[in-house]
Scaffold this active site. Structure first.
Site, PDB file in Angstrom:
ATOM      1  N   LYS A   1       0.748  -1.260  -0.072  1.00 25.17           N
ATOM      2  CA  LYS A   1      -0.023  -0.032  -0.020  1.00 25.17           C
ATOM      3  C   LYS A   1       0.860   1.170   0.004  1.00 25.17           C
ATOM      4  O   LYS A   1       1.969   1.245   0.517  1.00 25.17           O
ATOM      5  CB  LYS A   1      -0.957   0.133   1.208  1.00 25.17           C
ATOM      6  CG  LYS A   1      -1.758   1.020   1.250  1.00 25.17           C
ATOM      7  CD  LYS A   1      -2.901   1.084   2.524  1.00 25.17           C
ATOM      8  CE  LYS A   1      -3.761   2.224   2.659  1.00 25.17           C
ATOM      9  NZ  LYS A   1      -4.564   1.921   3.761  1.00 25.17           N
TER      10      LYS A   1
ATOM     11  N   SER B   1      -9.447   2.743   2.920  1.00 23.81           N
ATOM     12  CA  SER B   1      -8.485   3.194   2.167  1.00 23.81           C
ATOM     13  C   SER B   1      -7.422   2.321   1.565  1.00 23.81           C
ATOM     14  O   SER B   1      -6.876   2.700   0.568  1.00 23.81           O
ATOM     15  CB  SER B   1      -7.665   4.428   2.793  1.00 23.81           C
ATOM     16  OG  SER B   1      -6.792   3.617   3.911  1.00 23.81           O
TER      17      SER B   1
ATOM     18  N   SER C   1      -9.914   0.674   7.206  1.00 19.26           N
ATOM     19  CA  SER C   1      -9.318   0.728   5.877  1.00 19.26           C
ATOM     20  C   SER C   1      -8.709  -0.600   5.527  1.00 19.26           C
ATOM     21  O   SER C   1      -8.324  -0.886   4.046  1.00 19.26           O
ATOM     22  CB  SER C   1      -8.274   1.687   5.747  1.00 19.26           C
ATOM     23  OG  SER C   1      -8.807   2.933   6.210  1.00 19.26           O
TER      24      SER C   1
END
Length: 454
Positions: free
Chosen positions: A79, A153, A177
């Site tokens: 990520k 996210s 997230s």
């Protein structure tokens, strides 16, 4: 090779160890798939093509020499909120800092274990939203139905795994997230106990809200990655361990009460409870007596953290207007409010200790309805965006305030193909228990053999 791409990280690691595939050949298949699908899914900000090839060649040399580690030669994604040496860390925003000089602790552990880092996955700006869509990088689309978001996210990571590009990826979770995109994308994810995974060089993790964890096509994929990045070990072994008969509390309440739910999504939770009963567990309806307290504790930490992050940027004016508005409100939160939030959490921890004395695991919904369509909040202000997303995700932030581990489990799909999931919450440091229970559920009700039509 197509079947191996869909098989997930754990199966890929086994194929590499057994010599059924080489690390360079597996990587080339991953890169071809990424280059073919990323223009549609937009899961990756960048692919590390040449660096990944060098890492795959090195991994194969280690395999040929007889070395064995959980992810040796396995392609994974990271990520874009976690430092990778030589690349900028954007957190979904226009880059404002030079490339990182060294790897984050998580990336260093992945490299040491021989994982092949394929690239960086997209996030919403500063990881703030439950959809992955920015003015800078565009929208990440759900492989099951590209009209809808993958969530956020960690939406890029979830999309890369759900699309069969990589078998596992890192995510982070400061208000849902990892769990939000895992359940929106039909993959497995686990929010880890606060402090289990080293987040350095980052400090604070949104004032204790945010942690790093894995996403995978299967429970074993996530557990294998967790064995590398987390302390303790034994996570992959736990997946195949019988959890025994557990006392599971089905909890419908959030800090704001019992929210309205789409009937199909509610039915999925009830069906999951019945399936858990069929597996020998005792499931009863019960709610921890937390009241509304988690919400203000979350907001204080969240707003304060965002305001400090924005204040550290050389060019905060480059941010989207709704991001700057969150920072504006955060600047009104004094540092002293964090001590108040800590005291509030201590009281809630005592409540949860009593609750977990009578229950082993909590079963809760994830989304209350289908994730949003791509573009639903394009150009919208803070009020419209916050109001539109908060009604869908009220079950997530409480566990960031309290720091508990939470597994995000896929349990079905709705009428337009968008996945439906649930959450399994355990006491602190109960990742192995959650992985054991999730693995048992997956063996009885597998999901990874289904593939989106891409």
């Amino acid at each position: 090779m197509e079947d191996l791409l869909w098989a997930g990280a754990d199966a890929q690691a086994r194929a590499l160890r057994d010599g059924h595939v080489t690390a360079p050949d597996l990587l080339e298949a991953v890169l071809r798939r990424a280059e073919a699908l990323n223009p549609t899914l937009n899961a990756f900000r960048v692919l590390y093509v040449e660096a990944a090839r060098a890492a795959a060649a090195d991994a194969q040399r280690r395999l040929d020499a007889g070395e064995r580690t959980p992810l040796l030669g396995v392609p994974v994604a990271v990520k874009d909120d976690t430092d990778v040496a030589g690349d900028v860390t954007t957190r979904g925003a226009r880059p404002q800092f030079p490339p990182a000089e060294k790897d984050s602790a998580v990336v260093a552990r992945l490299r040491e274990a021989g994982a092949v880092i394929v690239g960086r996955t997209l996030t919403p700006e500063l990881c703030l939203w439950s959809f992955t869509e920015t003015l800078t990088y565009g929208a990440t689309r759900n492989p099951w139905n590209p009209d809808y978001t993958t969530g956020g996210s960690s939406g890029g990571s979830a999309g890369a795994v759900a699309g069969g590009i990589v078998g596992a990826a890192t995510g982070s979770d400061g208000g849902g997230s990892i769990r939000i995109p895992a359940t929106a994308s039909g993959v497995f994810g686990i929010k880890t106990t606060r402090g289990l995974v080293d987040q350095s060089p980052s400090t604070g993790g949104w004032n204790g809200l945010s942690v790093i964890g894995p996403l995978g096509r299967t429970v074993a994929d996530a557990a294998t990655l967790l064995d590398v990045i987390a302390d303790g070990g034994g996570y992959r072994t736990a997946v195949d361990t019988d959890p025994g008969s557990l006392r599971i509390a089905l909890s419908w309440r959030t800090p704001m009460g019992r929210p309205p739910m789409n009937p199909r999504w509610r039915r999925a939770v009830v069906d999951t409870a019945d399936r858990l009963r069929d597996l020998g567990h005792k499931v009863t309806e019960a709610d921890p007596k937390l009241g509304s307290a988690p919400s203000p504790l979350f907001l204080v930490r969240y707003l304060h953290a965002v305001s400090r992050e924005v204040a550290d940027l050389p060019h905060p004016e480059w941010l989207e207007s709704r991001t700057r508005k969150i920072a504006f409100f955060g600047r009104r939160v004094p540092d002293s409010a964090l001590a108040w939030a800590d005291r509030g959490e201590e009281r809630l921890q005592r409540v949860m200790a009593d609750f977990f004395a009578d229950h082993d695991v909590i079963l809760q919904p994830s989304w209350t309805r289908r994730p949003t369509r791509v573009g639903a909040f394009h150009g919208r202000g803070l009020s419209a965006t916050y109001g539109g997303v908060s009604i869908r995700i009220p079950y997530f932030p409480t566990w960031n305030v309290l720091g508990n581990p939470v597994a995000a489990l896929p349990v079905g799909r709705d009428e337009v193909g968008v996945p439906i999931g649930v959450q399994l919450i355990g006491p602190h440091q109960s990742e192995r228990l959650l992985l054991s229970l999730s693995g048992q559920y997956e063996r009885a009700h597998p999901w990874a053999d289904r593939r989106p039509e891409l």
